[in-house]
Design an enzyme around this catalytic site. Sequence first.
Site, PDB file in Angstrom:
ATOM      1  N   HIS A 140       0.927  -1.419   0.168  1.00 18.19           N
ATOM      2  CA  HIS A 140       0.070  -0.026  -0.012  1.00 18.19           C
ATOM      3  C   HIS A 140       0.774   1.311  -0.050  1.00 18.19           C
ATOM      4  CE1 HIS A 140      -3.321  -2.570   0.728  1.00 18.19           C
ATOM      5  NE2 HIS A 140      -2.747  -3.189   1.881  1.00 18.19           N
ATOM      6  N   CYS A 154      -0.065   2.606  -4.242  1.00 14.73           N
ATOM      7  CA  CYS A 154      -0.855   3.916  -4.631  1.00 14.73           C
ATOM      8  C   CYS A 154       0.128   4.940  -4.122  1.00 14.73           C
ATOM      9  CB  CYS A 154      -2.176   3.841  -3.690  1.00 14.73           C
ATOM     10  SG  CYS A 154      -3.540   2.688  -4.146  1.00 14.73           S
TER      11      CYS A 154
END
Lengths: 203, 203
Positions: free
Chosen positions: A70, A114
């Site tokens: 992430h 991300c």
Amino acid sequence: MMCVRRGRPGAEEDIQTMNTWFNKFGFATPSGQCIDPDGKEIKPALEKFRDQINQSNDDISCCLITLMSHGREGGYILGKDGIGASLEEIFPLFNNVLCPKLQQKPKVFLIQACRGGKRDAGVSSTDQLSIETEDNDDVDEIRRLPTASDYYVVYSTQKGYVSLRNDVIGSRMIEIMDQVFSVHGMEWHIGDLFTKVCTQQIW
Amino acid sequence: MMCVRRGRPGAEEDIQTMNTWFNKFGFATPSGQCIDPDGKEIKPALEKFRDQINQSNDDISCCLITLMSHGREGGYILGKDGIGASLEEIFPLFNNVLCPKLQQKPKVFLIQACRGGKRDAGVSSTDQLSIETEDNDDVDEIRRLPTASDYYVVYSTQKGYVSLRNDVIGSRMIEIMDQVFSVHGMEWHIGDLFTKVCTQQIW
């Protein structure tokens, strides 16, 4: 290679794909298997990897660092506990001072993460495509493009640094561009031209 | 083309060099001569240039935007009054929504400007070079390298945006890398490979 598995279904497939290419390209993996660290363990793990490279007696022609997890706005990649490590602190760990063994060798970073929460709704292309469906009817379909694509941005210096300009000759980047373009400008791809401009500014 | 002259000796030489290459590559310059605006005039000038492109009846194959001035940390390019314009607001002016005429066409930005005040003292290379001087004595000279060089960073998404991962197949970028590398991985340069990975993610 680092790959956080928690909350990231599909992670095992990524690891498998990357391992296939590590092997095909003949990369050694001195740090062993893929790591899945907490946030505060990311930098020390990379420092350990870097030190192994520095202490190696082998010739090393390239270094590939794959970070899959992430991510968060502002340049953070997260450990499995959700704590972030700053990419701006990670990249310099392998620079010419801290990693002399990799001087003049490519240091490739793959960041699969991300970089914020925005989603791109895209835009309808001005092109129309006719496609054939299985029953052979022509169907008009409008392509969708990302909001931004086909950008090529050249900076004369690194983020945070001054840029060089000679009072008489002009800016260093423009001077080197002129030299490189004079020799290769009508033949080479823009990517190759500016790679040459970049390396020629170093030497 | 924008070039701030104030406090930038050498600027005229840069303009001359750029004009030479604009001509050699056959670029038209619809906004006329090189501009030297105040900070608050930069964005409107670029919007006017963009609107001229959008309204053009000609085929346009490429757009080159050259911004030469003082610059400041945080992504600012300065007008002749020292007021800054944000590059993060400038780049989107030419995206696929606001500049449909340039959809699928290269949009090249050359930014000749400082990006902060840091100066790189560099690092001695581990290589030694022997060079011949005019009186033919061999002299050992130690090359100096920038602190950071030979980096190649690949992000799976744009700054600020989410990155795509399929729960079954894995991450979109890794999937496309696998496809592209399977066909071209053993032949192409890394720059060409990732250009292909990038374009293939769009279509």
